[in-house]
Write an enzyme that holds these catalytic residues in place. Structure first.
Site, short mmCIF file in Angstrom:
data_model
loop_
_atom_site.label_atom_id
_atom_site.label_comp_id
_atom_site.label_asym_id
_atom_site.label_seq_id
_atom_site.Cartn_x
_atom_site.Cartn_y
_atom_site.Cartn_z
N HIS B 78 0.29 18.80 -2.64
CA HIS B 78 -0.28 18.68 -3.99
C HIS B 78 -1.38 19.73 -4.16
CE1 HIS B 78 -2.27 17.08 -7.55
NE2 HIS B 78 -3.39 16.93 -6.86
N ASP B 107 -0.82 48.63 -21.73
CA ASP B 107 -0.19 47.74 -20.74
C ASP B 107 -1.17 47.61 -19.59
OD1 ASP B 107 1.64 46.51 -18.79
OD2 ASP B 107 3.22 47.13 -20.17
N TRP B 143 -4.85 20.80 2.80
CA TRP B 143 -4.72 22.21 2.37
C TRP B 143 -5.72 23.09 3.10
CZ3 TRP B 143 -7.74 25.83 -0.46
CH2 TRP B 143 -9.01 25.39 -0.84
N SER B 169 0.20 38.69 -3.27
CA SER B 169 0.40 38.64 -4.72
C SER B 169 -0.94 38.63 -5.45
CB SER B 169 1.21 37.39 -5.07
OG SER B 169 1.06 37.07 -6.43
N SER B 170 -1.87 37.80 -4.98
CA SER B 170 -3.18 37.70 -5.64
C SER B 170 -3.95 39.00 -5.55
CB SER B 170 -4.03 36.60 -4.99
OG SER B 170 -3.49 35.36 -5.26
N HIS B 253 -14.96 28.90 -0.66
CA HIS B 253 -15.89 28.68 -1.77
C HIS B 253 -15.75 29.71 -2.88
CE1 HIS B 253 -18.47 26.00 -3.72
NE2 HIS B 253 -19.02 27.06 -4.26
N GLU B 255 -13.09 31.02 -3.55
CA GLU B 255 -11.81 30.61 -4.13
C GLU B 255 -12.01 29.57 -5.25
OE1 GLU B 255 -8.66 31.33 -4.01
OE2 GLU B 255 -7.80 29.53 -4.92
N TYR B 257 -14.45 29.33 -7.17
CA TYR B 257 -14.96 30.02 -8.35
C TYR B 257 -13.91 30.93 -8.98
CZ TYR B 257 -19.37 27.93 -7.23
OH TYR B 257 -20.35 27.02 -6.98
N SER B 268 -15.71 30.69 -23.46
CA SER B 268 -16.64 31.55 -24.19
C SER B 268 -15.94 32.33 -25.31
CB SER B 268 -17.30 32.54 -23.23
OG SER B 268 -17.97 31.84 -22.20
N HIS B 302 -21.75 24.43 2.81
CA HIS B 302 -22.00 23.12 2.21
C HIS B 302 -20.75 22.24 2.24
CE1 HIS B 302 -21.03 24.86 -2.05
NE2 HIS B 302 -19.98 24.27 -1.56
N HIS B 303 -19.62 22.84 2.59
CA HIS B 303 -18.41 22.03 2.83
C HIS B 303 -18.43 21.44 4.23
CE1 HIS B 303 -16.30 23.52 -0.79
NE2 HIS B 303 -17.01 24.60 -0.59
N THR B 328 -25.18 28.15 -13.80
CA THR B 328 -24.19 27.26 -14.42
C THR B 328 -24.83 26.52 -15.58
OG1 THR B 328 -23.30 26.98 -12.20
CG2 THR B 328 -22.41 25.57 -13.91
N LYS B 331 -25.01 28.67 -18.61
CA LYS B 331 -23.74 28.74 -19.34
C LYS B 331 -23.56 27.53 -20.26
CE LYS B 331 -20.39 31.06 -18.00
NZ LYS B 331 -20.82 32.40 -18.40
N ARG B 450 -11.45 9.80 1.72
CA ARG B 450 -10.33 10.46 1.05
C ARG B 450 -9.17 10.61 2.03
NH1 ARG B 450 -12.11 16.83 0.87
NH2 ARG B 450 -10.04 17.04 -0.01
#
Lengths: 282, 537
Positions: B78, B107, B143, B169-170, B253, B255, B257, B268, B302-303, B328, B331, B450
């Site tokens: 998932h 293009d 994951w 790809s990314s 991390h 990632e 963002y 925006s 922090h993870h 943040t 924003k 979890r």
């Protein structure tokens, strides 16, 4: 809202909405509540402003868009004010962290080892004296284990101890500890990474192969405190609970003595068994 | 002048006629954008189906449907499918479609690479998903693939190869976007006049280039640990399992963002359109995105507050993480200020954007709470975390993508979608998603870890509520699919070139649907046509 108010739940209760205050000398509960209320207040202000804007400045009410798109004064305010709030929170959290990290001055050491999918507890020392070979494996008790099998058709509601549902939260042999003693836990992983977590003690600590982590608790009240493995560790990750039974010091000392005696008897029996085979050991 | 060059050859051909020619061999940014978006929507439903299995098993205590190992495969898949298959390709698809239109480029800068970066993805996901049908099953270690657990799986090689492909790809997509934005802007489209969406993608693309190779390195070390007897992460061989977590989150991390900065860009664009008022503090918005991107590189641990870091490290990562709240917050305050004094209407894109601001902020609040290391010792690895990241990823990233789809689909298809059904989709989604995720905060605080397939009866009620919300939210997305299909193929309502009254920016100066080729000749830019940067501040 009783379920939201601060209580020292020893174990999860139905519809519980908030963190337990815990039963240990150290608890992150106050920190959590401060942070929560800070967030609630800011949320009310920001969302309130949004809803006022959505109501007042609707085209359908004839609002005409203004042209401004900048205000240095406002932008300075909402950069500086959050910084001040953060400094306050950071200060609070640093205090909590410092006390948590201080595992010195413990009167007792217990080694916790995580295995797929059970815990092993070894009593290392108590009041400055080494404990002689007291250690055991603690795993999910049998009725929960039967009930949790796929399509067992057994009712999880039926698994109760003293009127409290212990489905998946009970073990065959709990960890017995004394109250009012600073206990240091040495936590390691035997195969993969696990995490030893009893919410009433206020923290979790990963059990990692090759690394000895330390954490401490000082339980204030006798009771049975339940927790679970908190780091995904394979198929039965959800089925390796933790039960800590905190008892008065005298009772604990008696229990420990019995365990030491049993260990001695067992050792003697083993030596006797091994005697006919004279193969040199080690 | 640029005009002379374009008159030399007759380049006004349309799309190729053959299906294979048009879609498989495409080098057109609009067609490739469409491919990305269709792929992303497909993955959204596949990943969603996995989530339905999870919520069904968690509907009540006891194991009713699947074996625990399969449950772990579902949680792992998932996440992988939603992150790498649904959210990221959706943003790349939006960038493909909109960045050239927004900066006045004909293009993408590297059209053939564009084709390759898309067509890698279906193969990568075919390989990843095929592991579910293999003996030994798919990946079940989460994951995050923490060793030693992830190395117990049988599908390690497939998963890692798939991740390498997604990474390639990314990276190609990111290079293309940077090259396009830096080189292909129409004359007069200064960097500080670019739409915030373009800015957000420029910054995101740099994040991608910086961290995807880190992920590739981490998983390659897993691969050699598993098959070539190396011991990077094997404690018994002198390695360190925690090393993987450091490397993984150094990718991980930034990632997260990567999955939210383009969302900031989209919001925006949409809020000023429907507030009919320019974005408040354009430069602050751009600067905030850049600051968040910078901070994302120094907060990874922090993870890992519960892995037993030294206290100094915990303090550093705690402070750095808390700092993110400042840009943040800027924003969020600026979005609210954009609405203040506006002349607002509430079409579906605006509804999704407003929901984004509120619900993403709730996810931000729980993020701030999680940043406090001592409190995190309780929150970590519980449903509180699950609630947190679904608020920022579902009501954050996914809602912004839905908002973008409603906002730009008139430009893509030339038709207006059904506003009634769009609003039904919105209200159904926004209510159900809160029924789904809000109770998970309570479950986490009450002590539910979890990634567990079964739980004590104390957690039963909120899990049942959450599951009901889950099925409802899942079903609501079928409405989304219906609205899109109706809009593209059946809607009779023609879209105007400027599909929204308050819309500004170059994309609204071309016809709807956008012709196969746009801006063959660079547009002459009038500052008052731009959404941003036309006022002096």
């Amino acid at each position: 809202m009783a379920l939201f108010g601060g209580e020292a739940w020893a174990n999860p209760v139905a519809n519980q909405m908030n963190m337990t205050k815990g039963v240990s000398e150290w608890s992150p509960y106050a920190m959590h509540m401060v942070a929560l209320w800070v967030c609630v207040v800011i949320g009310v202000l920001v969302f309130g402003a949004m809803f006022i804007a959505m109501f007042r400045f609707r085209k359908s009410r004839g609002a005409v868009a203004e042209k401004w798109a900048h205000s240095t004064k406002l932008e300075v305010v909402w950069t500086v004010v959050p910084v001040i709030i953060l400094i306050f929170l950071a200060n609070l959290a640093t205090g909590g962290l410092t006390t948590f990290a201080d595992t010195t001055g413990a009167d007792m050491t217990i080694k916790v080892t995580g295995y797929q999918w059970k815990w092993r507890y070894d009593y290392v020392d108590y009041k400055g004296k080494g404990v002689d070979k007291v250690g055991f494996v603690s795993k999910l008790e049998e009725s929960s284990d039967r009930t949790r099998q796929l399509k067992s058709n057994l009712d999880p509601e039926k698994i109760q101890v003293e009127g409290y549902n212990t489905y998946l939260l009970d073990v065959d042999k709990p960890l017995v500890v004394p109250v009012g003693v600073k206990i240091r836990f040495i936590i390691v992983g035997g195969d993969v990474i696990h995490s030893w977590w009893v919410p009433a003690l206020g923290w979790k600590m990963d059990a990692i192969p090759g690394i000895a982590n330390a954490a401490w608790t000082n339980i204030k009240e006798p009771g049975v405190y339940r927790g679970q493995c908190a780091e995904l560790c394979g198929q039965d990750h959800g089925f390796m609970p933790i039960v800590v039974k905190a008892v008065p010091k005298a009772e604990f000392e008696q229990w420990l003595a019995t365990q030491e005696d049993e260990a001695k008897i067992q050792k003697a029996a083993q030596t006797a068994q091994n005697a006919p085979a004279p193969a040199p050991q080690g | 002048m640029a005009h002379a060059a374009t008159h030399d050859h007759d380049d006004h051909h349309g799309a190729p006629k053959g299906f294979f020619q048009r879609w498989v061999m495409s080098t057109n940014h609009k067609d490739i954008g469409t491919l990305y978006l269709i792929f992303s929507l497909t993955m959204f439903f596949i990943g969603g189906a996995f989530a339905m299995v999870i919520r069904a098993e968690l509907f009540k205590p006891g194991m009713q449907l699947v074996q625990p190992y399969f449950f772990n495969e579902m949680t792992t898949m998932h996440a992988l499918v939603m992150i790498f298959g649904a959210i990221m390709p959706a943003f790349v698809g939006l960038a493909n479609w909109m960045v050239p239109l927004m900066v006045g480029a004909p293009d993408m800068a590297l059209p053939r690479m564009n084709n390759l970066s898309f067509w890698i993805l279906p193969f990568a996901f075919f390989m990843l998903l095929s592991t579910l049908f293999m003996p030994g099953g798919g990946p079940a270690g989460g994951w995050t693939m923490y060793p030693p657990l992830s190395l117990q799986g049988e599908s390690v090689a497939y998963v890692i190869f798939a991740i390498h492909l997604m990474g390639i790809s990314s990276i190609m997509g990111a290079i293309n976007i940077i090259a396009t934005i830096l080189n292909m802007r129409a004359p007069g489209m200064d960097l500080l006049k670019m739409p915030v969406f373009v800015w957000s993608w420029l910054i995101t693309a740099f994040l991608l280039i910086a961290v995807m190779p880190v992920l590739a390195g981490a998983v390659t070390m897993l691969l050699t640990d598993k098959y070539f007897h190396t011991n990077f992460f094997n404690a018994a061989g002198g390695g360190d399992p925690v090393l993987f977590q450091h490397i993984f989150w150094f990718f991980g991390h930034p990632e997260v963002y990567i999955m939210i900065l383009p969302a900031f860009g989209i919001i925006s664009e949409i809020i000023p359109t429907f507030a009919r008022k320019p974005i408040f503090g354009y430069r602050a918005m751009v600067f905030a995105i850049a600051s968040i991107a910078f901070l994302s590189f120094i907060v990874w641990a922090h993870h890992m507050f519960a892995v037993g870091l030294p206290m100094g490290a915990e303090i550093f990562f705690m402070y750095a993480t808390m700092l993110i709240a400042v840009p943040t917050g800027v924003k969020v305050f600026n979005w609210v200020s954009t609405m203040w004094g506006g002349s607002m209407t509430f079409e579906t894109p605006m509804l999704f954007s407003i929901a984004f601001v509120i619900l993403f902020t709730i996810g931000g609040f729980s993020g701030l709470m999680l940043a406090l290391a001592p409190a995190d010792f309780q929150y970590h690895d519980t449903y509180f975390v699950v609630a947190h990241f679904h608020y920022v990823l579902v009501t954050g990233a996914a809602f912004s993508i839905m908002a973008a789809a409603y906002y730009w689909i008139p430009k893509w298809s030339g038709h207006m979608y059904s506003e009634t059904w769009g609003k039904i989709h919105f209200w159904s989604s926004v209510i159900s998603v809160n029924v789904l995720f809000f109770p998970q905060h309570f479950l986490g605080l009450a002590g539910m870890p979890r990634r567990i397939p079964d739980y004590n009866v104390a957690f039963a009620n909120f899990n049942m509520i959450s599951s009901i919300g889950g099925f409802w939210f899942g079903a609501s997305q079928l409405i989304f699919l219906g609205v899109i299909i109706h809009c593209v193929f059946f809607s009779k309502k023609k879209a105007a070139d400027r599909s929204w009254e308050g819309a500004k920016g170059l994309e609204w100066t071309v016809p709807s649907p956008a012709p196969f080729h746009t801006f063959d000749v660079p547009p002459v830019i009038h500052d008052d046509e731009l959404a941003h940067g036309n006022t002096d501040h």
